[in-house]
Scaffold this motif. Structure first.
Motif, PDB file in Angstrom:
ATOM      1  N   MET A   1      35.854  28.310  51.428  1.00  0.00           N
ATOM      2  CA  MET A   1      37.152  28.972  51.561  1.00  0.00           C
ATOM      3  C   MET A   1      37.755  29.294  50.196  1.00  0.00           C
ATOM      4  O   MET A   1      38.428  30.319  50.025  1.00  0.00           O
ATOM      5  N   ALA A   2      37.516  28.427  49.220  1.00  0.00           N
ATOM      6  CA  ALA A   2      38.003  28.698  47.856  1.00  0.00           C
ATOM      7  C   ALA A   2      37.390  29.982  47.314  1.00  0.00           C
ATOM      8  O   ALA A   2      38.097  30.832  46.758  1.00  0.00           O
ATOM      9  N   GLU A   3      36.087  30.136  47.487  1.00  0.00           N
ATOM     10  CA  GLU A   3      35.423  31.360  47.012  1.00  0.00           C
ATOM     11  C   GLU A   3      36.023  32.607  47.670  1.00  0.00           C
ATOM     12  O   GLU A   3      36.232  33.632  47.021  1.00  0.00           O
ATOM     13  N   MET A   4      36.293  32.507  48.964  1.00  0.00           N
ATOM     14  CA  MET A   4      36.872  33.641  49.686  1.00  0.00           C
ATOM     15  C   MET A   4      38.215  34.051  49.087  1.00  0.00           C
ATOM     16  O   MET A   4      38.479  35.239  48.849  1.00  0.00           O
ATOM     17  N   LEU A   5      39.079  33.066  48.856  1.00  0.00           N
ATOM     18  CA  LEU A   5      40.399  33.346  48.300  1.00  0.00           C
ATOM     19  C   LEU A   5      40.301  33.931  46.893  1.00  0.00           C
ATOM     20  O   LEU A   5      41.022  34.883  46.546  1.00  0.00           O
ATOM     21  N   LEU A   6      39.434  33.367  46.087  1.00  0.00           N
ATOM     22  CA  LEU A   6      39.312  33.827  44.703  1.00  0.00           C
ATOM     23  C   LEU A   6      38.819  35.269  44.625  1.00  0.00           C
ATOM     24  O   LEU A   6      39.376  36.094  43.883  1.00  0.00           O
ATOM     25  N   LEU A   7      37.784  35.587  45.390  1.00  0.00           N
ATOM     26  CA  LEU A   7      37.241  36.949  45.356  1.00  0.00           C
ATOM     27  C   LEU A   7      38.227  37.967  45.923  1.00  0.00           C
ATOM     28  O   LEU A   7      38.298  39.102  45.451  1.00  0.00           O
ATOM     29  N   ALA A   8      38.995  37.545  46.927  1.00  0.00           N
ATOM     30  CA  ALA A   8      39.952  38.465  47.551  1.00  0.00           C
ATOM     31  C   ALA A   8      41.160  38.735  46.653  1.00  0.00           C
ATOM     32  O   ALA A   8      41.819  39.768  46.794  1.00  0.00           O
ATOM     33  N   SER A   9      41.448  37.824  45.728  1.00  0.00           N
ATOM     34  CA  SER A   9      42.701  37.923  44.967  1.00  0.00           C
ATOM     35  C   SER A   9      42.528  38.061  43.464  1.00  0.00           C
ATOM     36  O   SER A   9      43.513  38.040  42.728  1.00  0.00           O
ATOM     37  N   LYS A  10      41.310  38.186  42.971  1.00  0.00           N
ATOM     38  CA  LYS A  10      41.081  38.149  41.527  1.00  0.00           C
ATOM     39  C   LYS A  10      41.643  39.378  40.803  1.00  0.00           C
ATOM     40  O   LYS A  10      41.969  39.313  39.617  1.00  0.00           O
ATOM     41  N   GLU A  11      41.753  40.529  41.516  1.00  0.00           N
ATOM     42  CA  GLU A  11      42.227  41.774  40.910  1.00  0.00           C
ATOM     43  C   GLU A  11      41.435  42.098  39.645  1.00  0.00           C
ATOM     44  O   GLU A  11      40.208  42.125  39.678  1.00  0.00           O
ATOM     45  N   SER A  12      42.089  42.261  38.502  1.00  0.00           N
ATOM     46  CA  SER A  12      41.376  42.662  37.279  1.00  0.00           C
ATOM     47  C   SER A  12      40.797  41.476  36.509  1.00  0.00           C
ATOM     48  O   SER A  12      40.090  41.664  35.516  1.00  0.00           O
ATOM     49  N   LEU A  13      41.090  40.269  36.966  1.00  0.00           N
ATOM     50  CA  LEU A  13      40.579  39.082  36.272  1.00  0.00           C
ATOM     51  C   LEU A  13      39.066  38.996  36.427  1.00  0.00           C
ATOM     52  O   LEU A  13      38.532  39.203  37.514  1.00  0.00           O
ATOM     53  N   HIS A  14      38.388  38.686  35.355  1.00  0.00           N
ATOM     54  CA  HIS A  14      36.928  38.564  35.376  1.00  0.00           C
ATOM     55  C   HIS A  14      36.574  37.173  35.921  1.00  0.00           C
ATOM     56  O   HIS A  14      36.711  36.170  35.222  1.00  0.00           O
ATOM     57  N   LEU A  15      36.120  37.135  37.145  1.00  0.00           N
ATOM     58  CA  LEU A  15      35.803  35.877  37.829  1.00  0.00           C
ATOM     59  C   LEU A  15      34.294  35.662  37.873  1.00  0.00           C
ATOM     60  O   LEU A  15      33.545  36.542  38.298  1.00  0.00           O
ATOM     61  N   ILE A  16      33.865  34.496  37.439  1.00  0.00           N
ATOM     62  CA  ILE A  16      32.453  34.107  37.510  1.00  0.00           C
ATOM     63  C   ILE A  16      32.358  32.874  38.400  1.00  0.00           C
ATOM     64  O   ILE A  16      33.060  31.880  38.180  1.00  0.00           O
ATOM     65  N   ILE A  17      31.496  32.945  39.411  1.00  0.00           N
ATOM     66  CA  ILE A  17      31.316  31.810  40.317  1.00  0.00           C
ATOM     67  C   ILE A  17      29.937  31.203  40.101  1.00  0.00           C
ATOM     68  O   ILE A  17      28.921  31.877  40.279  1.00  0.00           O
ATOM     69  N   LEU A  18      29.910  29.946  39.688  1.00  0.00           N
ATOM     70  CA  LEU A  18      28.656  29.222  39.526  1.00  0.00           C
ATOM     71  C   LEU A  18      28.449  28.304  40.717  1.00  0.00           C
ATOM     72  O   LEU A  18      29.353  27.538  41.069  1.00  0.00           O
ATOM     73  N   ARG A  19      27.262  28.375  41.288  1.00  0.00           N
ATOM     74  CA  ARG A  19      26.937  27.537  42.446  1.00  0.00           C
ATOM     75  C   ARG A  19      25.773  26.603  42.106  1.00  0.00           C
ATOM     76  O   ARG A  19      24.617  26.925  42.359  1.00  0.00           O
ATOM     77  N   PRO A  20      26.056  25.446  41.540  1.00  0.00           N
ATOM     78  CA  PRO A  20      24.986  24.480  41.280  1.00  0.00           C
ATOM     79  C   PRO A  20      24.500  23.867  42.595  1.00  0.00           C
ATOM     80  O   PRO A  20      25.216  23.858  43.599  1.00  0.00           O
ATOM     81  N   THR A  21      23.287  23.340  42.559  1.00  0.00           N
ATOM     82  CA  THR A  21      22.750  22.622  43.718  1.00  0.00           C
ATOM     83  C   THR A  21      23.066  21.133  43.540  1.00  0.00           C
ATOM     84  O   THR A  21      24.204  20.800  43.243  1.00  0.00           O
ATOM     85  N   ILE A  22      22.102  20.248  43.700  1.00  0.00           N
ATOM     86  CA  ILE A  22      22.341  18.806  43.528  1.00  0.00           C
ATOM     87  C   ILE A  22      22.251  18.487  42.038  1.00  0.00           C
ATOM     88  O   ILE A  22      21.180  18.587  41.436  1.00  0.00           O
TER      89      ILE A  22
END
Length: 489
Positions: free
Chosen positions: A240-261
């Motif tokens: 849900m955090a990813e959803m909110l961030l991508l929907a609201s980032k506007e011009s901000l450069h957002l990078i999402i890192l998804r580590p495993t274990i």
């Protein structure tokens, strides 16, 4: 790396495992960085500084940088010059709970980059707590970033397991508002917020005890996660955090890192550093100490592990790379940081290594008793687990209870210990089941592109994060398991 020259960074979740490894790497390798603000849960600046000193700076992780700068006094001086603990809390609104107005204005004015690594990683955390930190806390960080006059990039550390219980090759694709993993429902985050509020009001009306509230909110989190297709509260609230961030980032450069274990450090600042028992390490603890001689799961399940220093290097590489490359497509801003796609590791392989290690290096208890391990048994269902417990645990418990009656509660503590172990084993099996029967591998096309970019920038030695270089047998036998024994046992 010239990129960090004169830069100021804000790191949230500063007392967590990953943030500590990140801070150490920056202090050791980036002397030209201007400032590092660390958001720390504390009542005031003095308490934040004390937590930083006790829980971060004084731990063994900083031994190498301490030697490099010339001892404890020099490290303290470096920290005084470069590192600024900020008392705050990402769950306390879009000002991140920073009540000191002067300090808050300074952060808003000076910060160039924000790295959000704050999270509660408990799989069955209270739903209200997990939502306030993992989901709305991350959203608060985004809103705070938008207020900063210089911030261009926000790195959000998520988890690869936002995919739920996927199978096959799992792409580095974005999650969008409203989507679910089972397709049977519509996910409305505001509705989830109201569900939490209503449940808390109902519990208050019932005058529920603190323990009853905690258990009810834990159950609610698992129920809501499963309703929408996620296996647990942790992966659900991170999604849900990813959803909110991508929907609201506007011009901000957002990078999402998804580590495993995330496992112990592979190389830097030294091999094998870890803090606490993380995921597979819980079994290392229970098995090595003779508490459990089995593991539940499919022997062919791929357990996707990645050392902590490689995750940190991928964060830094993404920052350096994206400073010069603006991407607008969300799918190009998501990175799977793991090993399953290029260097897979099966559960059966790890089980054999655990057996070999503790056979050659048996654990000695406080009383001096040597724990002899047997080859772990794989149990492939909850039914098999309960049968195993009935055969191996319950007879011991029955005998102890009988002796307890005859000898007037002489064995009461042992009875409680065995019962506690049985309940713990069942609970852990339920929580980890989705990962012990996991049939997906994480595509890392974007991450491989990032690795190639670091090579072109001549940073592949400094920012190594290629899992192909890991020889799993050597890593577990000589680095990871010894690290868990040293730091977690």
């Amino acid at each position: 790396m010239e990129f960090f020259l004169g830069k100021t960074i804000l790191i949230t979740g500063a007392t967590g495992f990953l943030a500590k490894v990140l801070l150490e790497k920056i202090l050791r390798t980036q002397p030209n960085i201007k400032k590092i603000f660390l958001l720390i849960r504390a009542k005031d600046s003095e308490s934040a500084r004390q937590r930083f000193n006790n829980e971060v700076l004084e731990i063994e992780l900083f031994r190498v940088v301490k030697e490099k700068v010339g001892g404890s006094l020099s490290l303290s001086a470096l920290a005084e010059e470069k590192v600024f603990p900020v008392p705050g809390d990402i769950s306390s609104g879009d000002e991140l709970g920073i009540v000191n107005s002067h300090l808050k204005d300074q952060v808003l004015r000076e910060v160039d980059i924000i790295i959000n690594s704050a999270a509660t990683t408990t799989f069955d955390e209270r739903y209200d707590v997990a939502m306030s930190i993992n989901t709305f806390g991350a959203f608060n960080v985004l809103k705070f970033a938008k207020k900063c006059s210089k911030v261009k990039m926000l790195v959000h550390v998520s988890t690869a397991y936002v995919c739920g219980q996927g199978s096959g090759i799992l792409p580095e694709r974005p999650l969008y508002l409203g989507e679910t993993l089972n397709g049977n429902s519509y996910l409305d985050i505001e509705v989830e917020k109201k569900v939490i509020e209503e449940q808390l009001k109902e519990l208050e009306a019932q005058k529920a005890t603190e323990k009853e509230v905690r258990l009810a909110m834990k159950d609610l989190g698992i129920q809501r996660a499963k309703l929408h297709g996620w296996p647990n509260t942790y992966s659900f609230t991170k999604a849900m955090a990813e959803m909110l961030l991508l929907a609201s980032k506007e011009s901000l450069h957002l990078i999402i890192l998804r580590p495993t274990i995330i496992t112990s450090t592979y190389k830097e600042p030294f091999p094998g550093w870890i803090e606490g028992a993380r995921t597979i390490d819980i079994f290392v603890l229970m098995y090595g100490k003779g508490k459990a001689n089995f593991v539940m799961g499919d022997p062919n399940t791929i357990l996707d592990a990645i050392p902590g220093d490689m995750v940190v290097n991928s964060i830094l590489a993404a920052l350096v790379h994206h400073a010069n490359h603006e991407y607008s497509a969300p799918q190009e801003l998501i990175y799977h940081v793991g090993s399953s796609f290029t260097n897979p590791l099966k559960a059966n392989d790890i089980q054999k290594l655990f057996f070999r290690y503790f056979t050659d290096n048996p654990w000695s208890s406080k009383s001096g008793e040597i724990v002899k391990v047997r080859k772990p048994v794989f149990l492939t269902s909850m039914k098999g687990l309960r049968t195993y417990i009935a055969i191996h645990y319950l007879p011991i418990l029955k005998v102890l209870k009988l002796l307890n009656m005859i000898l007037f509660n002489y064995f009461e503590e042992k009875c409680m210990t065995v019962e506690k172990n049985i309940n713990l084993v069942i609970r852990l099996a339920e929580l980890y089941k989705p990962y012990l029967f996991f049939y997906g591998s994480f595509d890392d096309t974007n991450t491989e592109r990032l690795r190639r970019a670091t090579t072109k920038m001549n940073l592949s030695e400094t920012l190594y994060f290629d899992p192909n270089c890991i020889k799993w047998e050597d890593y577990f036998m000589k680095t990871h398991i010894p690290g868990v024994v040293k730091y977690s046992f």
